[in-house]
Design an enzyme around this catalytic site. Structure first.
Site, PDB file in Angstrom:
ATOM      1  CG  MET A  75      -1.773  -1.184   1.372  1.00  8.78           C
ATOM      2  SD  MET A  75      -2.623  -1.269   2.962  1.00  8.78           S
ATOM      3  CE  MET A  75      -3.707   0.137   2.915  1.00  8.78           C
ATOM      4  CG  HIS A  76       0.561   3.105   2.668  1.00  7.38           C
ATOM      5  ND1 HIS A  76      -0.756   3.383   2.905  1.00  7.38           N
ATOM      6  CD2 HIS A  76       0.916   2.146   3.567  1.00  7.38           C
ATOM      7  CE1 HIS A  76      -1.175   2.643   3.917  1.00  7.38           C
ATOM      8  NE2 HIS A  76      -0.192   1.872   4.337  1.00  7.38           N
ATOM      9  CG  ASP A 232      -0.364  -5.389   1.443  1.00 10.18           C
ATOM     10  OD1 ASP A 232      -0.997  -4.481   2.021  1.00 10.18           O
ATOM     11  OD2 ASP A 232       0.886  -5.484   1.506  1.00 10.18           O
TER      12      ASP A 232
HETATM   13  O1  LIG Z   1       2.214  -0.437   5.110  1.00 15.29           O
HETATM   14  C1  LIG Z   1       1.339  -1.275   5.059  1.00 15.29           C
HETATM   15  C2  LIG Z   1       0.017  -1.103   5.685  1.00 15.29           C
HETATM   16  O2  LIG Z   1      -0.160   0.151   6.246  1.00 15.29           O
HETATM   17  C3  LIG Z   1       1.540  -2.558   4.370  1.00 15.29           C
HETATM   18  O3  LIG Z   1       0.343  -3.124   3.992  1.00 15.29           O
HETATM   19  C4  LIG Z   1       2.387  -2.381   3.157  1.00 15.29           C
HETATM   20  O4  LIG Z   1       1.491  -2.414   2.092  1.00 15.29           O
HETATM   21  C5  LIG Z   1       3.444  -3.431   3.068  1.00 15.29           C
HETATM   22  O5  LIG Z   1       3.028  -4.729   3.166  1.00 15.29           O
HETATM   23  P1  LIG Z   1       4.049  -5.960   3.058  1.00 15.29           P
HETATM   24  O6  LIG Z   1       4.742  -5.838   1.743  1.00 15.29           O
HETATM   25  O7  LIG Z   1       4.965  -5.903   4.223  1.00 15.29           O
HETATM   26  O8  LIG Z   1       3.162  -7.171   3.078  1.00 15.29           O
END
Ligand SMILES: O=C(CO)[C@@H](O)[C@H](O)COP(=O)(O)O
Ligand SMILES: Nc1ncnc2c1ncn2[C@@H]1O[C@H](COP(=O)(O)OP(=O)(O)O)[C@@H](O)[C@H]1O
Length: 470
Positions: A75-76, A232
């Site tokens: 995300m983000h 995700d």
């Molecule tokens: O930062 C967040 C949620 O706020 C995560 O959902 C990122 O999207 C990373 O996810 P992973 O790659 O560690 O699964």
């Protein structure tokens, strides 16, 4: 057959499920997170694409039987891209801390507008990152056609069409959670380009078919339907079939602690509120540095994973007093401190690599414990464990011991990719099979170690930052 593709931070996972919901095959392919300058975290989207081709080709050997494909992703971040999906620059990821000065632009926004974000303002999110790109790379910013979330970029490459969907959009700091739409008023006040944000569709919506070139690259047929998909974390909730009385802990590059909510929760300091892939919401405690910090410590000690575990297991709980702060990319829950940094503290001549390795695992576990404390789920909430960074039995046991909660391990190769495949299939999650429960042993002298870990950050808070070049 239905394919789920999860574009994680460290690797992409592809899972193939049959009509009856049985796993047929899964595959993954890794890529790097680059840090070309202190505090930056980037990946070249072309590396995502090559890895996706490789993982899908392995998972869907008989690709001609795939009916639909769903996506989930980290995300983000921001992918500035041209209309044809060619990236305008490397993607700036959630772990990126460059936009610290741009947070001031948010502080100047009228509080009534900010409140509609329902989220703490921090670096790594698309809004502050776009402000940075506007200020520091104006040519690239002005020349780009779209600013997409990672899995939305991947969908553009697959179909030639650009869309966003609420679960990822709600994590950009450009989304109005109260009106369930892009936050146009905020975008205008910040002076960002509204035309960079694509139209929103529902997470389960079929947005198009694979393009001829994408189908050929992936070894799938052109008629494969592509579904919008979800962030995700939101997809993982679908994958594990999380209920309102459970907390989900996903340990990957970061770690996420999640509780569902049918109605829009009120904002709380240090925790996020995001939109689910269905109509609901969830509250999230975000640990920025989980597998990412373990990987960094493992490399620093020049150990392969097997050796790293052997080293850690040869030291006792408490690491002989050595503390590891995992905040390599700053911290979100609970400290919300993009300037925080990591490292080992308290080493003496009596310590060796085993104490440093053990301290790394303990530091990540303590950080997850603090995030669980900030999320404050009820005692009765069961904790479900998922994620590629949580598979080692010794590490699972340490997590259960440190969290002082039983951890329910579900038998799923990748919860987010399963969630993505369920969106493609238009189905509810089948009841996830519980692989086992890891009970906390209650034997550790936790209070002292936790107290020292928490105090170490408190002593250093405010000392991190510009002084360290962050
Ligand atoms: O930062 C967040 C949620 O706020 C995560 O959902 C990122 O999207 C990373 O996810 P992973 O790659 O560690 O699964
Ligand atoms: N044996 C292991 N123990 C703990 N963490 C691991 C292990 N192997 C890999 N990792 C970490 O797990 C993370 C990858 O997990 P995964 O769920 O695939 O993440 P993502 O979805 O973020 O790509 C990486 O940060 C990696 O360093």
């Amino acid at each position: 057959m239905f394919l789920g593709v999860d574009l994680g931070t460290s690797s992409v996972k592809a899972v193939l499920y049959d009509e009856a919901g049985r796993l047929v095959r899964d595959a993954s392919a890794a890529y790097a997170v680059a840090s070309p300058r202190p505090g930056w975290a980037e990946t070249d989207p072309e590396a995502w694409w090559s890895a996706t081709v490789s993982a899908v080709r392995t998972a869907a050997e008989d690709g001609l039987r795939v009916k639909a494909l769903g996506l989930s992703g980290q995300m983000h971040g921001v992918v500035l891209t041209n209309l044809d999906g060619s990236p305008a620059r490397p993607a700036v990821l959630w772990a990126d801390g460059r936009a610290t000065r741009q947070l001031a632009a948010y502080e100047a926004v009228p509080p009534t507008l900010l409140a509609r974000l329902r989220n703490p303002v921090t670096t790594g999110m698309a809004g502050p990152t776009l402000l940075w790109l506007r200020d520091h790379e104006p040519g690239v910013y002005e020349g780009a056609s779209l600013a997409l979330q990672p899995k939305d970029w991947l969908r553009l490459r697959l179909t030639g069409k650009a869309h966003a969907e609420p679960s990822d959009a709600s994590g950009t700091l450009l989304y109005d959670l109260e009106r369930d739409a892009w936050h146009d008023d905020l975008v205008a006040v910040l002076g960002l380009r509204r035309d960079l944000l694509p139209p929103l569709v529902a997470s389960g919506e079929r947005v198009g078919e694979l393009s001829t070139s994408a189908a050929r690259a992936l070894g799938l047929s052109e008629g494969v339907q592509v579904v919008a998909g979800a962030a995700d974390t939101a997809a993982a909730l679908l994958g594990t079939g999380l209920t309102a009385s459970q907390v989900q802990l996903t340990v990957g590059t970061g770690a996420q602690l999640v509780v569902r909510s049918a109605t829009l929760p009120t904002a709380r300091r240090g925790v996020h509120v995001f939109r689910g892939a269905d109509a609901g919401f969830y509250v999230l405690g975000a640990v920025q540095n989980a597998g990412l910090a373990l990987e960094w410590a493992r490399r620093a000690l020049r150990a392969e994973w097997r050796e790293f575990y052997a080293l850690a297991r040869s030291a006792d709980f408490g690491s002989g007093g050595v503390i590891f702060l995992p905040y390599l990319t700053g911290d979100r829950t609970p400290h919300l401190d993009p300037h925080a940094r990591g490292g080992w503290i308290g080493a003496g001549l009596q310590h060796d690599a085993s104490h440093l390795a053990r301290a790394a695992f303990e530091g990540v576990a303590f950080s997850i414990r603090q995030a669980l404390g900030a999320l404050a789920p009820a005692e009765t909430h069961l904790v479900r464990l998922a994620g590629g960074g949580s598979v080692h039995p010794w590490w699972r046991q340490l997590l259960a011991d440190v969290l002082e909660r039983p951890l329910e391990v579900v038998d799923i190769p990748d919860a987010s990719a399963l969630g993505a495949s369920l969106l493609a299939r238009g189905a509810e999650a089948p009841l996830a099979k519980v692989e086992g429960i890891v009970e906390p042993r209650g034997e550790l002298r936790l209070a002292d170690a936790v107290e020292r870990f928490e105090a170490a950050y408190e002593h250093l808070e405010g000392w991190f930052g510009p002084r360290l070049g962050a």
